[in-house]
Enzyme design. Structure first.
Site, PDB file in Angstrom:
ATOM      1  N   LYS A  52      60.732   8.643  80.460  1.00  0.00           N
ATOM      2  CA  LYS A  52      61.824   8.990  81.385  1.00  0.00           C
ATOM      3  C   LYS A  52      62.562   7.734  81.840  1.00  0.00           C
ATOM      4  O   LYS A  52      63.790   7.734  81.956  1.00  0.00           O
ATOM      5  CB  LYS A  52      61.265   9.779  82.577  1.00  0.00           C
ATOM      6  CG  LYS A  52      60.866  11.199  82.183  1.00  0.00           C
ATOM      7  CD  LYS A  52      59.964  11.892  83.177  1.00  0.00           C
ATOM      8  CE  LYS A  52      59.407  13.173  82.563  1.00  0.00           C
ATOM      9  NZ  LYS A  52      58.395  13.841  83.371  1.00  0.00           N
ATOM     10  N   GLN A  96      55.510  13.949  89.130  1.00  0.00           N
ATOM     11  CA  GLN A  96      54.893  14.174  87.828  1.00  0.00           C
ATOM     12  C   GLN A  96      53.607  15.001  87.970  1.00  0.00           C
ATOM     13  O   GLN A  96      52.740  14.684  88.783  1.00  0.00           O
ATOM     14  CB  GLN A  96      54.592  12.809  87.174  1.00  0.00           C
ATOM     15  CG  GLN A  96      54.008  12.879  85.790  1.00  0.00           C
ATOM     16  CD  GLN A  96      55.005  13.411  84.754  1.00  0.00           C
ATOM     17  OE1 GLN A  96      56.160  13.013  84.717  1.00  0.00           O
ATOM     18  NE2 GLN A  96      54.543  14.332  83.921  1.00  0.00           N
ATOM     19  N   ASP A 119      63.263  19.058  88.165  1.00  0.00           N
ATOM     20  CA  ASP A 119      62.290  19.713  87.284  1.00  0.00           C
ATOM     21  C   ASP A 119      62.428  21.237  87.388  1.00  0.00           C
ATOM     22  O   ASP A 119      61.792  21.969  86.630  1.00  0.00           O
ATOM     23  CB  ASP A 119      60.860  19.297  87.671  1.00  0.00           C
ATOM     24  CG  ASP A 119      60.221  18.412  86.624  1.00  0.00           C
ATOM     25  OD1 ASP A 119      60.801  18.285  85.526  1.00  0.00           O
ATOM     26  OD2 ASP A 119      59.151  17.845  86.893  1.00  0.00           O
TER      27      ASP A 119
END
Ligand code: NDP
Length: 284
Positions: A52, A96, A119
């Site tokens: 990322k 994450q 997300d």
């Protein structure tokens, strides 16, 4: 058989995004900013985070990673989330997954401001997808749709089977395909006679984490097969589909690696640019 080349497609989409980011910098005086929060040292998570960071650099957005100790408490992580929610320089951020066991993922995900939830895993964004409203869509299914669209795959009237029903991949994938006018079946570990469904699928998306779950005999001739699985076997990354044999019957298929993975990263960066635009449209 045509390869659905995620790596190549992701790079092309990123080139377009890079131009868009330069325009935004010109217009608004700064580039979009993504923050990735990682708790602990899970090697797979650290590798995703690095991907990322690299993608942020390629596209020219501002990327920052906050690394927290694995003993970080839920309250401490919530503090970080609240701070990022309020930070006007941050357009999108992700925490994450997976998180250490002592932290409740749902509490953390739902504390993220839905406008910065790149997300797409908060209840609000999941609900918006369910109700066909504009919101931030989880990166993996979004990336898969971008990949299939890039290869001009038709969805309307097609029969799609999604194997796997997680909130991150299977469920939003099935909804996106439904919204694109496909007829969709979701299969899972309790599906009786999985092959009965997969053999009829024009579009087959597999997201289970089970090595070689899908064999050649389970795939219709000419089907489009998307393998989301990432499994480590003897130091090699493989998917959920028996690629070597299934490619003999599929008309299009994603490789692992180099299929869905790079598209997920591109879709995430796409979400950050979208979040930036949403906030600037409101304030400018
Ligand atoms: P989860 O473990 O959350 O979900 C797996 C799903 O597969 C569940 O719904 C489960 O069913 C179903 N399943 C398990 N075994 C079978 C079986 N034998 N037959 C049919 N269905 C089965 O995983 P995720 O959705 O998070 O991820 C799936 C895979 O995709 C993993 O390998 C993961 O690493 C990979 N992944 C890849 C990404 C990428 O960018 N390429 C991004 C995200 C994930 P049930 O609900 O009944 O338990």
């Amino acid at each position: 058989m045509n390869l659905l080349n995620g790596r190549k497609t992701a790079r092309l989409l990123e080139e377009n995004l890079k131009v868009r980011v330069e325009e935004l910098k010109e217009k608004y005086g700064r580039v979009p900013k993504l923050v990735v929060v990682i708790v602990g040292n899970n090697p797979a998570s650290l590798s995703y985070v690095r991907s990322k960071e690299k993608a942020s650099r390629r596209v020219g957005i501002n990327g920052e990673t906050i690394r927290l100790d694995e003993h970080t408490t839920q309250a401490e992580l919530l503090e970080v989330v609240y701070r990022l929610n309020c930070d006007l320089e941050v357009d999108g951020f992700i925490v994450q997954l997976p998180l250490p066991k002592h932290i409740d993922e749902n509490i953390i995900l739902n504390a993220i401001d839905s406008k910065k939830d790149v997300d797409g895993l908060s209840l609000l964004n999941a609900g918006k997808l369910m109700n066909r409203q504009k919101g931030l869509v989880p990166a993996t299914p979004k990336g898969i749709m971008m990949l299939l669209e890039h290869y001009n795959v038709e969805f309307r009237g097609k029969y799609a089977v999604v194997v796997g029903r997680s909130n991150i991949v299977g469920c939003p994938m099935a909804k996106l395909l439904t919204n694109a006018d496909a007829t969709v079946t979701i299969a899972h570990r309790y599906t009786t006679d999985l092959a009965y469904f997969t053999k009829q699928a024009d579009i087959l998306v597999v997201a289970t984490g089970v090595v070689n779950l899908i064999t050649k005999e389970m795939v219709k001739k000419g089907a489009i097969v998307v393998d989301v699985g990432i499994n480590r076997v003897n130091g090699k990354i493989v998917g959920d589909v028996d690629f070597e044999n299934v490619k003999e019957v599929a008309s299009m298929i994603t490789p692992v690696p180099g299929g869905v993975g790079p598209m997920t990263i591109s879709a995430l960066i796409h979400n950050v640019v979208e979040a930036f635009l949403e906030s600037h449209e409101k304030t400018v």
